[in-house]
Design an enzyme around this catalytic site. Structure first.
Site, PDB file in Angstrom:
ATOM      1  CB  CYS A  76     -56.767  11.871 -69.125  1.00 12.10           C
ATOM      2  SG  CYS A  76     -57.187  13.091 -70.092  1.00 12.10           S
ATOM      3  CB  CYS A 189     -52.148  18.377 -67.879  1.00 10.84           C
ATOM      4  SG  CYS A 189     -51.688  17.566 -69.573  1.00 10.84           S
TER       5      CYS A 189
HETATM    6  N1  DGL Z   1     -52.963  13.990 -70.102  1.00 15.37           N
HETATM    7  C1  DGL Z   1     -54.216  14.707 -70.241  1.00 15.37           C
HETATM    8  C2  DGL Z   1     -54.677  15.580 -69.222  1.00 15.37           C
HETATM    9  O1  DGL Z   1     -54.333  15.259 -68.173  1.00 15.37           O
HETATM   10  C3  DGL Z   1     -54.726  15.197 -71.772  1.00 15.37           C
HETATM   11  C4  DGL Z   1     -54.065  16.320 -72.524  1.00 15.37           C
HETATM   12  C5  DGL Z   1     -54.573  16.412 -73.529  1.00 15.37           C
HETATM   13  O2  DGL Z   1     -54.692  15.501 -74.494  1.00 15.37           O
HETATM   14  O3  DGL Z   1     -54.883  17.525 -73.965  1.00 15.37           O
HETATM   15  O4  DGL Z   1     -55.442  16.476 -69.275  1.00 15.37           O
END
Ligand code: DGL
Length: 271
Positions: A76, A189
């Site tokens: 993440c 993301c």
């Molecule tokens: N998939 C995550 C990222 O790479 C988190 C997205 C989220 O929960 O806002 O930032």
């Protein structure tokens, strides 16, 4: 091969985004067992405060350490930008720790000297300026243009990947002047690879997309090799999937990545 080699790789995200990375890891390293934690109770991470994301992250790391993970992959960008240093310190010598930002920066260093790169990500990732700092430090005349695109994660989690609302929203974001004349777009993301095709369609394949899922999987392999803890056993791997809350949309989307996994265990981490 050390005994540690057969331990699992712990991978976590707020929701399904990290599954793009988990999937890339299992493709590249088919002998590895993974333990996945999706913190759906706190989705989206991208709009939370840094302190809140740090608290969630440490709690998840505790679970992964209790399960004796040999490596923790923060799948993440939001958690990587908010909590990587803290996690490294917290986990210390108990496991290896890797984030999704440094592998992407290394990839940019190798392939994008003197280019203009667009970054789309959550507010947390973009406002942290972490990519800008790391890319400026390379001193390779790479220009980074960043745009927070907070509506994308909830839409992806809702399974809207294929509809007009997403196409419109995406088109609004990607037409922003901040992203004019870029040579490449970094998907900052881990949810965004799920809508890679729609992003490619917007750019009519004229720019390169940088997807950190495969890049991060390669970095995981390198780290395991470096520490001699790559799993060489060829038994069928045993993956475990935990979620802090259930949503139907998550379960449906998760099946795209791991069609054989029928069980997501509810881990009431926050009760
Ligand atoms: N998939 C995550 C990222 O790479 C988190 C997205 C989220 O929960 O806002 O930032």
């Amino acid at each position: 091969m050390s005994q540690l080699s057969s331990q699992s790789i712990g991978i976590f995200d707020s929701g399904i985004g990290g599954l793009t990375v988990a999937h890339a890891v299992t493709k590249l390293l088919p002998n590895e067992n993974i333990i996945y934690f999706g913190d759906l109770a706190h989705l989206p991470y991208g709009d939370k405060s840094t302190a809140a994301i740090q608290a969630y992250t440490i709690k998840i790391c505790d679970i992964l350490l209790q399960q004796h993970c040999k490596l923790i992959l923060i799948a993440c960008h939001s958690a990587s930008s908010a909590a990587y240093d803290l996690v490294k310190e917290y986990v210390a010598s108990k496991a290896q720790v890797i984030n999704v930002i440094d592998p992407a920066v290394n990839h940019i260093r190798e392939h994008f000297t003197k280019k203009r790169i667009g970054l789309i990500g959550t507010r947390q990732t973009v406002n942290s300026n972490i990519y800008k700092k790391k890319i400026d430090d390379l001193q390779l005349e790479i220009e980074l243009r960043s745009l927070a695109t907070p509506l994308l994660v909830p839409m992806i989690e809702e399974g809207f990947a294929d509809n007009n609302i997403l196409t419109q929203t995406l088109s609004n974001y990607l037409s922003h002047s901040e992203l004019d004349n870029i040579d490449a777009l970094l998907l900052g993301c881990t949810h965004y690879p799920i809508i890679k095709q729609q992003i490619m369609d917007f750019y009519e394949k004229k720019i390169t997309l940088i997807d950190s899922a495969d890049i991060s999987a390669l970095a995981v392999k390198g780290l395991l090799e470096h520490h001699h803890i790559l799993n060489m056993q060829t038994n069928t791997p045993q993956h475990k999937f935990y979620v802090s809350d259930y949503t139907e949309a998550f379960l449906a989307s998760a099946k795209w990545f791991f069609p054989d996994v029928i069980h997501f265990e509810h881990y009431p981490l926050w009760e």
